[in-house]
Scaffold this motif. Structure first.
Motif, mmCIF file in Angstrom:
data_model
loop_
_atom_site.group_PDB
_atom_site.id
_atom_site.type_symbol
_atom_site.label_atom_id
_atom_site.label_comp_id
_atom_site.label_asym_id
_atom_site.label_seq_id
_atom_site.Cartn_x
_atom_site.Cartn_y
_atom_site.Cartn_z
ATOM 1 N N MET A 139 1.944 0.038 4.335
ATOM 2 C CA MET A 139 2.701 0.845 3.374
ATOM 3 C C MET A 139 1.745 1.659 2.501
ATOM 4 S SD MET A 139 5.931 0.622 3.705
ATOM 5 C CE MET A 139 7.205 -0.379 4.496
ATOM 6 N N GLU A 140 2.046 2.939 2.302
ATOM 7 C CA GLU A 140 1.217 3.791 1.462
ATOM 8 C C GLU A 140 1.666 3.766 0.011
ATOM 9 O OE1 GLU A 140 1.345 7.609 3.385
ATOM 10 O OE2 GLU A 140 -0.553 7.228 4.434
ATOM 11 N N ASP A 141 2.969 3.585 -0.216
ATOM 12 C CA ASP A 141 3.511 3.564 -1.569
ATOM 13 C C ASP A 141 3.281 2.197 -2.212
ATOM 14 O OD1 ASP A 141 5.430 4.905 -3.613
ATOM 15 O OD2 ASP A 141 6.259 2.905 -3.292
ATOM 16 N N ASP A 142 2.713 2.180 -3.419
ATOM 17 C CA ASP A 142 2.381 0.920 -4.075
ATOM 18 C C ASP A 142 3.610 0.066 -4.361
ATOM 19 O OD1 ASP A 142 -0.306 1.240 -4.010
ATOM 20 O OD2 ASP A 142 -0.537 1.926 -6.082
ATOM 21 N N GLU A 143 4.712 0.697 -4.707
ATOM 22 C CA GLU A 143 5.922 -0.079 -5.012
ATOM 23 C C GLU A 143 6.478 -0.752 -3.766
ATOM 24 O OE1 GLU A 143 7.081 -0.902 -7.984
ATOM 25 O OE2 GLU A 143 5.246 0.113 -8.636
ATOM 26 N N LYS A 144 6.432 -0.071 -2.634
ATOM 27 C CA LYS A 144 6.875 -0.678 -1.376
ATOM 28 C C LYS A 144 5.921 -1.791 -0.968
ATOM 29 C CE LYS A 144 9.222 3.440 0.400
ATOM 30 N NZ LYS A 144 9.254 4.475 1.470
ATOM 31 N N ARG A 145 4.614 -1.529 -1.168
ATOM 32 C CA ARG A 145 3.636 -2.561 -0.845
ATOM 33 C C ARG A 145 3.834 -3.788 -1.734
ATOM 34 N NH1 ARG A 145 -0.805 0.199 -1.824
ATOM 35 N NH2 ARG A 145 -0.813 1.167 0.226
ATOM 36 N N ARG A 146 4.105 -3.554 -3.010
ATOM 37 C CA ARG A 146 4.344 -4.663 -3.931
ATOM 38 C C ARG A 146 5.566 -5.483 -3.505
ATOM 39 N NH1 ARG A 146 3.051 -5.559 -9.125
ATOM 40 N NH2 ARG A 146 2.208 -3.451 -9.374
ATOM 41 N N TYR A 147 6.633 -4.790 -3.092
ATOM 42 C CA TYR A 147 7.839 -5.500 -2.674
ATOM 43 C C TYR A 147 7.540 -6.415 -1.476
ATOM 44 C CZ TYR A 147 12.456 -6.390 -0.728
ATOM 45 O OH TYR A 147 13.577 -7.002 -0.219
ATOM 46 N N CYS A 148 6.793 -5.891 -0.497
ATOM 47 C CA CYS A 148 6.458 -6.693 0.687
ATOM 48 C C CYS A 148 5.627 -7.915 0.305
ATOM 49 C CB CYS A 148 5.706 -5.841 1.709
ATOM 50 S SG CYS A 148 6.678 -4.507 2.444
ATOM 51 N N LEU A 149 4.657 -7.716 -0.584
ATOM 52 C CA LEU A 149 3.794 -8.827 -0.990
ATOM 53 C C LEU A 149 4.563 -9.863 -1.794
ATOM 54 C CD1 LEU A 149 0.609 -6.777 -1.959
ATOM 55 C CD2 LEU A 149 0.918 -8.227 0.059
ATOM 56 N N GLU A 150 5.519 -9.422 -2.590
ATOM 57 C CA GLU A 150 6.345 -10.377 -3.342
ATOM 58 C C GLU A 150 7.196 -11.211 -2.394
ATOM 59 O OE1 GLU A 150 8.373 -7.815 -6.017
ATOM 60 O OE2 GLU A 150 6.781 -7.873 -7.549
ATOM 61 N N GLN A 186 4.931 -13.941 -1.090
ATOM 62 C CA GLN A 186 4.767 -15.011 -2.071
ATOM 63 C C GLN A 186 6.013 -15.882 -2.181
ATOM 64 O OE1 GLN A 186 3.351 -13.012 -5.724
ATOM 65 N NE2 GLN A 186 1.452 -14.139 -5.386
ATOM 66 N N ARG A 187 7.163 -15.264 -2.077
ATOM 67 C CA ARG A 187 8.416 -16.035 -2.156
ATOM 68 C C ARG A 187 8.560 -16.979 -0.971
ATOM 69 N NH1 ARG A 187 13.493 -15.489 -0.163
ATOM 70 N NH2 ARG A 187 12.962 -13.515 0.865
ATOM 71 N N LEU A 188 8.169 -16.504 0.214
ATOM 72 C CA LEU A 188 8.320 -17.304 1.426
ATOM 73 C C LEU A 188 7.173 -18.285 1.625
ATOM 74 C CD1 LEU A 188 9.513 -14.424 3.780
ATOM 75 C CD2 LEU A 188 10.932 -16.270 2.861
ATOM 76 N N ASP A 189 5.982 -17.913 1.150
ATOM 77 C CA ASP A 189 4.793 -18.766 1.307
ATOM 78 C C ASP A 189 4.003 -18.766 0.001
ATOM 79 O OD1 ASP A 189 2.601 -20.203 2.066
ATOM 80 O OD2 ASP A 189 1.859 -18.764 3.554
ATOM 81 N N PRO A 190 4.338 -19.663 -0.932
ATOM 82 C CA PRO A 190 3.656 -19.689 -2.229
ATOM 83 C C PRO A 190 2.152 -19.922 -2.117
ATOM 84 C CG PRO A 190 5.655 -21.029 -2.291
ATOM 85 C CD PRO A 190 5.417 -20.675 -0.863
ATOM 86 N N GLN A 191 1.658 -20.430 -0.957
ATOM 87 C CA GLN A 191 0.232 -20.692 -0.770
ATOM 88 C C GLN A 191 -0.529 -19.471 -0.257
ATOM 89 O OE1 GLN A 191 -1.032 -23.619 -1.703
ATOM 90 N NE2 GLN A 191 1.027 -24.253 -2.313
ATOM 91 N N ALA A 192 0.149 -18.337 -0.128
ATOM 92 C CA ALA A 192 -0.487 -17.146 0.457
ATOM 93 C C ALA A 192 -1.419 -16.496 -0.568
ATOM 94 C CB ALA A 192 0.569 -16.161 0.936
ATOM 95 N N ALA A 220 -1.859 -12.484 -0.455
ATOM 96 C CA ALA A 220 -0.809 -11.690 -1.093
ATOM 97 C C ALA A 220 -1.029 -11.629 -2.596
ATOM 98 C CB ALA A 220 0.561 -12.295 -0.775
ATOM 99 N N ARG A 221 -1.442 -12.733 -3.177
ATOM 100 C CA ARG A 221 -1.681 -12.772 -4.617
ATOM 101 C C ARG A 221 -2.815 -11.824 -5.001
ATOM 102 N NH1 ARG A 221 -2.725 -17.695 -4.851
ATOM 103 N NH2 ARG A 221 -0.560 -18.369 -5.076
ATOM 104 N N VAL A 222 -3.893 -11.856 -4.211
ATOM 105 C CA VAL A 222 -5.030 -10.988 -4.510
ATOM 106 C C VAL A 222 -4.663 -9.518 -4.363
ATOM 107 C CG1 VAL A 222 -7.054 -10.163 -3.238
ATOM 108 C CG2 VAL A 222 -7.085 -12.352 -4.268
ATOM 109 N N LEU A 223 -3.947 -9.181 -3.301
ATOM 110 C CA LEU A 223 -3.576 -7.784 -3.078
ATOM 111 C C LEU A 223 -2.653 -7.280 -4.179
ATOM 112 C CD1 LEU A 223 -3.095 -7.864 0.796
ATOM 113 C CD2 LEU A 223 -4.976 -6.849 -0.483
ATOM 114 N N LEU A 224 -1.785 -8.139 -4.696
ATOM 115 C CA LEU A 224 -0.947 -7.750 -5.829
ATOM 116 C C LEU A 224 -1.799 -7.470 -7.060
ATOM 117 C CD1 LEU A 224 2.125 -10.150 -5.494
ATOM 118 C CD2 LEU A 224 2.182 -7.653 -5.504
ATOM 119 N N GLU A 225 -2.800 -8.302 -7.279
ATOM 120 C CA GLU A 225 -3.683 -8.088 -8.426
ATOM 121 C C GLU A 225 -4.457 -6.789 -8.285
ATOM 122 O OE1 GLU A 225 -6.072 -11.572 -8.647
ATOM 123 O OE2 GLU A 225 -4.457 -12.824 -9.480
ATOM 124 N N ARG A 226 -4.819 -6.448 -7.062
ATOM 125 C CA ARG A 226 -5.572 -5.210 -6.859
ATOM 126 C C ARG A 226 -4.686 -3.991 -7.057
ATOM 127 N NH1 ARG A 226 -10.330 -6.046 -2.392
ATOM 128 N NH2 ARG A 226 -11.327 -7.769 -3.501
#
Length: 393
Positions: free
Chosen positions: A48-59, A62-68, A71-77
């Motif tokens: 995904m090129e759009d940050d908001e779409k990328r954020r939605y996918c990463l969230e 995290q919802r499906l795999d809290p140990q991921a 995903a947490r790091v990419l959200l922080e970036r």
């Protein structure tokens, strides 16, 4: 394309080749079949090129795999969390007796002066305690510059980056022998290694082994050993990320002791074995991910396996007088590749388990990959080149 695994695989291949639109189409189609698959959501975020779409996918990951952790790091970036690297202090190794240059000697297992022969012991425990917390590392952007090497050469032909000591000069690439190399300051922010397997033999022993190799092959030309002319034999440390983890693959097993009735028209016609939930578990220790780009997958297979149990805690003295390749694959990217390899290997082994009686099915959507620890290790190889009948190999 009906097979979900083929669909996901084709989507990942498209993503790795930079075919963004094709990857989005295939991965979105896969999510229609398996909407709770965190792996698909993670790869969809990657294209995904759009940050908001990328954020939605990463969230969703995290919802499906809290140990991921990835995903947490990419959200922080996405939020712009960046840290500046600390300046390096270049380290030099000189003889305490004469001031000459010290070099690590594989035969002695210590530093030896090239001028007067004085030796200095290198004390390093094994690397059992060198494991690093992966989750903590992925959540942090801090890095320590690799202070032993202030310079590097970048090969314009194969792209390899080789680190050099302050007084070291290199006029060719140790991997492809090209003279098209550019000397420049070392890349800032390189993490210092955590473990190393020191070289076990010197150049003379390496040349003896090379000659034996040239003369020992069923399908090699009869005159290869006689006509081959060694052009170069270069020792170099290759960077590898190593990962430890566990994969849990849910499955169903039949229990012959527990049966349920099969009722047809209110009459019990048979008794079926009850399916009971079970878990196939696979532990991984020191899964290796090559952290650079100079060597092909075929070449890497040829030099493996490495005896990682022989690794020692990293000490900069081990690199005195030796070259090391800089890592070019980030920890985040390497952890994603390790996640994929752990998943694929565990599921394959679990599928083979399904061939055993009483194993019924796998729960692919609920596979849990837990990556616990990592380290950056330097592993030794000798890179050789020789000419035979006018051709360089």
């Amino acid at each position: 394309m009906n097979d979900i695994h083929e669909l996901i695989g084709q989507g990942i291949i498209a993503a790795r080749k930079g075919k963004r639109q094709q990857a989005i189409r295939l991965l979105t189609e896969a999510l229609c079949i398996q909407p709770r698959n965190p792996r698909v959501w993670l790869w969809l975020a990657a294209v995904m090129e759009d940050d908001e779409k990328r954020r939605y996918c990463l969230e969703q990951v995290q919802r499906l795999d809290p140990q991921a952790q990835a995903a947490r790091v990419l959200l922080e970036r996405i939020d712009g969390a960046q840290a500046e690297a600390r300046p390096a202090q270049v380290q030099a190794f000189t003889c305490s007796q004469c001031g000459g240059r010290l070099r690590y000697d594989p035969d002695l297992g210590s530093l030896a002066c090239e001028h007067c022969g004085t030796s200095e012991q290198v004390y390093a425990p094994d690397a059992a305690d060198a494991e690093q917390d992966l989750q903590a590392a992925l959540r942090s952007d801090t890095a320590d510059e690799w202070a032993v090497f202030p310079n590097q050469i970048t090969c314009e032909q194969c792209g390899a980056v080789t680190l050099l000591e302050a007084d070291q000069i290199a006029n060719y690439c140790p991997f492809c022998a090209s003279a098209q190399v550019v000397l420049q300051p070392a890349t800032p922010g390189l993490i210092e290694p955590h473990a190393i397997i020191p070289f076990a033999f010197d150049e003379k022993q390496a040349r003896d082994k090379m000659r034996r190799w040239l003369g020992a092959g069923l399908f090699l030309p009869d005159d290869l050993l006689k006509l081959a002319r060694p052009k170069r034999l270069t020792p170099i440390y290759l960077p590898f990320w190593t990962f430890d983890g566990r994969v849990r693959v849910p499955c169903l097993v039949s229990n012959p002791r527990m049966r349920i009735p099969r009722v047809e028209a209110r009459v019990t016609t048979a008794w079926d074995e009850m399916a009971m939930p079970d878990v196939y578990e696979r532990d991984f220790d020191d899964l290796l991910i090559y952290a650079a780009q100079a060597l092909s997958a075929e070449a890497l297979r040829d030099v493996q396996p490495f005896e990682t149990a022989q690794a020692r805690a990293y000490q900069p003295q081990f690199l005195a007088g030796w070259e090391a390749q800089a890592y070019q694959i980030s920890l985040v990217d390497a952890s994603l590749e390790a996640h994929k390899r752990m998943y694929d290997q565990a599921v394959l082994e679990a599928e083979l388990e399904m061939l055993i009686p009483n194993r019924l099915a796998l729960g692919y959507g609920d596979v849990l990959v837990q990556q616990n620890s990592y380290k950056l290790a330097l592993l030794p190889v000798w890179v050789a080149a020789y000419s035979y009948r006018g051709q360089l190999y």
